[in-house]
Design an enzyme around this catalytic site. Structure first.
Site, PDB file in Angstrom:
ATOM      1  N   TYR A 191      18.612  16.090  25.622  1.00  0.00           N
ATOM      2  CA  TYR A 191      19.516  16.696  26.496  1.00  0.00           C
ATOM      3  C   TYR A 191      20.500  15.649  27.006  1.00  0.00           C
ATOM      4  O   TYR A 191      21.778  15.669  27.170  1.00  0.00           O
ATOM      5  CB  TYR A 191      18.751  17.372  27.458  1.00  0.00           C
ATOM      6  CG  TYR A 191      19.684  17.865  28.740  1.00  0.00           C
ATOM      7  CD1 TYR A 191      20.159  19.329  28.524  1.00  0.00           C
ATOM      8  CD2 TYR A 191      19.806  17.337  29.912  1.00  0.00           C
ATOM      9  CE1 TYR A 191      20.587  20.011  29.505  1.00  0.00           C
ATOM     10  CE2 TYR A 191      20.417  17.909  30.913  1.00  0.00           C
ATOM     11  CZ  TYR A 191      21.067  19.274  30.439  1.00  0.00           C
ATOM     12  OH  TYR A 191      21.725  19.958  31.710  1.00  0.00           O
ATOM     13  N   SER A 246      25.946  16.871  33.068  1.00  0.00           N
ATOM     14  CA  SER A 246      24.887  16.699  34.013  1.00  0.00           C
ATOM     15  C   SER A 246      24.701  15.283  34.606  1.00  0.00           C
ATOM     16  O   SER A 246      25.779  14.474  34.038  1.00  0.00           O
ATOM     17  CB  SER A 246      23.719  16.830  33.089  1.00  0.00           C
ATOM     18  OG  SER A 246      22.726  16.298  33.580  1.00  0.00           O
TER      19      SER A 246
HETATM   20  P1  NAP Z   1      20.266  28.899  31.596  1.00  0.00           P
HETATM   21  O1  NAP Z   1      20.123  29.757  32.442  1.00  0.00           O
HETATM   22  O2  NAP Z   1      19.196  28.555  30.582  1.00  0.00           O
HETATM   23  O3  NAP Z   1      21.492  29.231  30.652  1.00  0.00           O
HETATM   24  C1  NAP Z   1      21.754  28.874  29.319  1.00  0.00           C
HETATM   25  C2  NAP Z   1      22.579  29.644  28.534  1.00  0.00           C
HETATM   26  O4  NAP Z   1      22.782  29.046  27.072  1.00  0.00           O
HETATM   27  C3  NAP Z   1      21.889  30.955  28.530  1.00  0.00           C
HETATM   28  O5  NAP Z   1      22.923  32.133  28.547  1.00  0.00           O
HETATM   29  C4  NAP Z   1      21.459  30.873  26.885  1.00  0.00           C
HETATM   30  O6  NAP Z   1      21.427  32.254  26.212  1.00  0.00           O
HETATM   31  C5  NAP Z   1      22.801  30.017  26.225  1.00  0.00           C
HETATM   32  N1  NAP Z   1      22.083  29.604  24.917  1.00  0.00           N
HETATM   33  C6  NAP Z   1      21.164  28.671  24.653  1.00  0.00           C
HETATM   34  N2  NAP Z   1      21.028  28.379  23.477  1.00  0.00           N
HETATM   35  C7  NAP Z   1      22.089  29.167  22.822  1.00  0.00           C
HETATM   36  C8  NAP Z   1      22.291  29.054  21.396  1.00  0.00           C
HETATM   37  N3  NAP Z   1      21.599  28.703  20.378  1.00  0.00           N
HETATM   38  N4  NAP Z   1      23.432  30.014  21.209  1.00  0.00           N
HETATM   39  C9  NAP Z   1      24.044  30.681  22.019  1.00  0.00           C
HETATM   40  N5  NAP Z   1      23.824  30.607  23.392  1.00  0.00           N
HETATM   41  C10 NAP Z   1      22.810  29.769  23.616  1.00  0.00           C
HETATM   42  O7  NAP Z   1      20.785  27.278  32.000  1.00  0.00           O
HETATM   43  P2  NAP Z   1      22.092  26.912  33.081  1.00  0.00           P
HETATM   44  O8  NAP Z   1      21.254  26.051  34.096  1.00  0.00           O
HETATM   45  O9  NAP Z   1      22.772  28.051  33.417  1.00  0.00           O
HETATM   46  O10 NAP Z   1      22.807  25.906  32.092  1.00  0.00           O
HETATM   47  C11 NAP Z   1      24.170  26.242  31.948  1.00  0.00           C
HETATM   48  C12 NAP Z   1      24.776  24.788  31.754  1.00  0.00           C
HETATM   49  O11 NAP Z   1      24.921  23.894  32.966  1.00  0.00           O
HETATM   50  C13 NAP Z   1      24.173  24.013  30.572  1.00  0.00           C
HETATM   51  O12 NAP Z   1      24.949  23.426  29.750  1.00  0.00           O
HETATM   52  C14 NAP Z   1      23.504  23.018  31.349  1.00  0.00           C
HETATM   53  O13 NAP Z   1      23.073  21.812  30.574  1.00  0.00           O
HETATM   54  C15 NAP Z   1      24.143  22.827  32.490  1.00  0.00           C
HETATM   55  N6  NAP Z   1      23.652  22.333  33.757  1.00  0.00           N
HETATM   56  C16 NAP Z   1      22.981  22.989  34.603  1.00  0.00           C
HETATM   57  C17 NAP Z   1      22.069  22.520  35.728  1.00  0.00           C
HETATM   58  C18 NAP Z   1      21.379  23.154  36.442  1.00  0.00           C
HETATM   59  O14 NAP Z   1      20.739  22.642  37.544  1.00  0.00           O
HETATM   60  N7  NAP Z   1      21.111  24.586  36.299  1.00  0.00           N
HETATM   61  C19 NAP Z   1      22.485  20.998  36.099  1.00  0.00           C
HETATM   62  C20 NAP Z   1      23.436  20.207  35.371  1.00  0.00           C
HETATM   63  C21 NAP Z   1      23.818  20.861  34.097  1.00  0.00           C
HETATM   64  P3  NAP Z   1      20.032  33.067  26.423  1.00  0.00           P
HETATM   65  O15 NAP Z   1      19.870  33.190  27.750  1.00  0.00           O
HETATM   66  O16 NAP Z   1      20.031  34.087  25.450  1.00  0.00           O
HETATM   67  O17 NAP Z   1      18.950  32.042  25.765  1.00  0.00           O
END
Ligand code: NAP
Length: 247
Positions: A166, A153
């Site tokens: 985070y 990130s």
């Molecule tokens: P998201 O939609 O919240 O998805 C996160 C995923 O992680 C979900 O499938 C969630 O499962 C899973 N997860 C959370 N806790 C868990 C656990 N204890 N065991 C197993 N699975 C778990 O978030 P996202 O935005 O797609 O993020 C994906 C990655 O991209 C993350 O590493 C995030 O830090 C990174 N990122 C995102 C952004 C952005 O703008 N979206 C920017 C920079 C980096 P559940 O749905 O079942 O809870």
């Protein structure tokens, strides 16, 4: 990378595990890998979400995906070894691993941050990546040019107020990826890289920025090309890199 066009059979007969594959970026990446022929293992903590992604992959006519319900909040190494054993016994050799699952935690200052939430975020975002990588490394090393992708990130390279665990977890992710990339250069042909997805329209982004217009953000599908690029076996020389998915 900008002009990269994946071959149709890019991931044919490749087994790839994606964590957090039930929603957001992980879901889009898993579906894209299946579209290009991979046998995808969907790891996540919510069975319904994983099943829905499996059905979507099946309905599209892509190779069948397999759900693995697993809570990365577990710090029991034996649980991770059990996942590795299940993969070793039931799939083609594991070719790729995408560490995508993550928790946002609280948007509070260090002085106000909950110690319990801090521990959970560090477990899911950092310790689980180590435990899963440790358990899967022997399988991944068996392939020529296998690929491990970590997810970082903007706050993984520059600390910013009120991003708490985070922020620290993403610095640690960058460190783990660099460390592993340097080690594997001596030990195997495994490629280890980090993707910074940028601002993407997901539940986590909405939680971090509740007042933002989601339609001002790109969709998860719009960042998958970088994940395909780093999984492409032709890119054998690329390791130890940090790539911005939206540049
Ligand atoms: P998201 O939609 O919240 O998805 C996160 C995923 O992680 C979900 O499938 C969630 O499962 C899973 N997860 C959370 N806790 C868990 C656990 N204890 N065991 C197993 N699975 C778990 O978030 P996202 O935005 O797609 O993020 C994906 C990655 O991209 C993350 O590493 C995030 O830090 C990174 N990122 C995102 C952004 C952005 O703008 N979206 C920017 C920079 C980096 P559940 O749905 O079942 O809870």
């Amino acid at each position: 990378m900008k002009n990269y066009i994946p071959k149709n059979d890019l991931l044919k007969n490749r087994t790839i595990l994606v964590t957090g594959a039930g929603a957001g970026i992980g879901k889009a990446v898993a579906i894209a890998y299946a579209k290009y022929g991979a046998q995808v293992i969907l790891l996540g903590r919510t069975a319904d979400k994983l099943q829905a992604v499996c059905h979507q992959i099946q309905a599209a006519g892509y190779p069948a995906a397999t759900p693995v319900v697993f809570d990365l909040n577990s710090n029991c190494y034996a649980d991770y070894v059990a996942v590795a054993t299940q993969i070793e016994n039931n799939f083609y050799p594991l070719y790729g691993l995408v560490h995508n699952a993550g928790l946002l935690g609280e948007r509070k200052s260090v002085g106000e941050y909950s110690p319990e939430v801090w521990a959970e975020v560090m477990q899911v975002n950092v310790n689980a990546q180590f435990l899963l990588t440790r358990a899967l490394l022997p399988l991944l090393r068996k392939n020529e040019n296998g690929s491990v992708i970590f997810t970082s990130s903007n706050v993984g390279i520059q600390g910013r107020a009120n991003w708490g665990a985070y922020c620290v977890s993403k610095f640690a992710t960058e460190g783990l990826a660099q460390l592993l990339a340097d080690e594997e250069k001596q030990l195997s042909s495994l490629r280890i890289n980090t993707i910074n997805p940028g601002r993407v329209r997901t539940a986590m982004r909405a939680q971090a920025y509740p007042d933002e217009d989601p339609m001002s953000l790109v969709s998860p599908q719009e960042v998958v090309l970088t994940y395909l690029y780093l999984m492409d076996g032709d890119n054998s020389g690329i390791t130890g890199q940090r790539i911005n998915a939206q540049n």
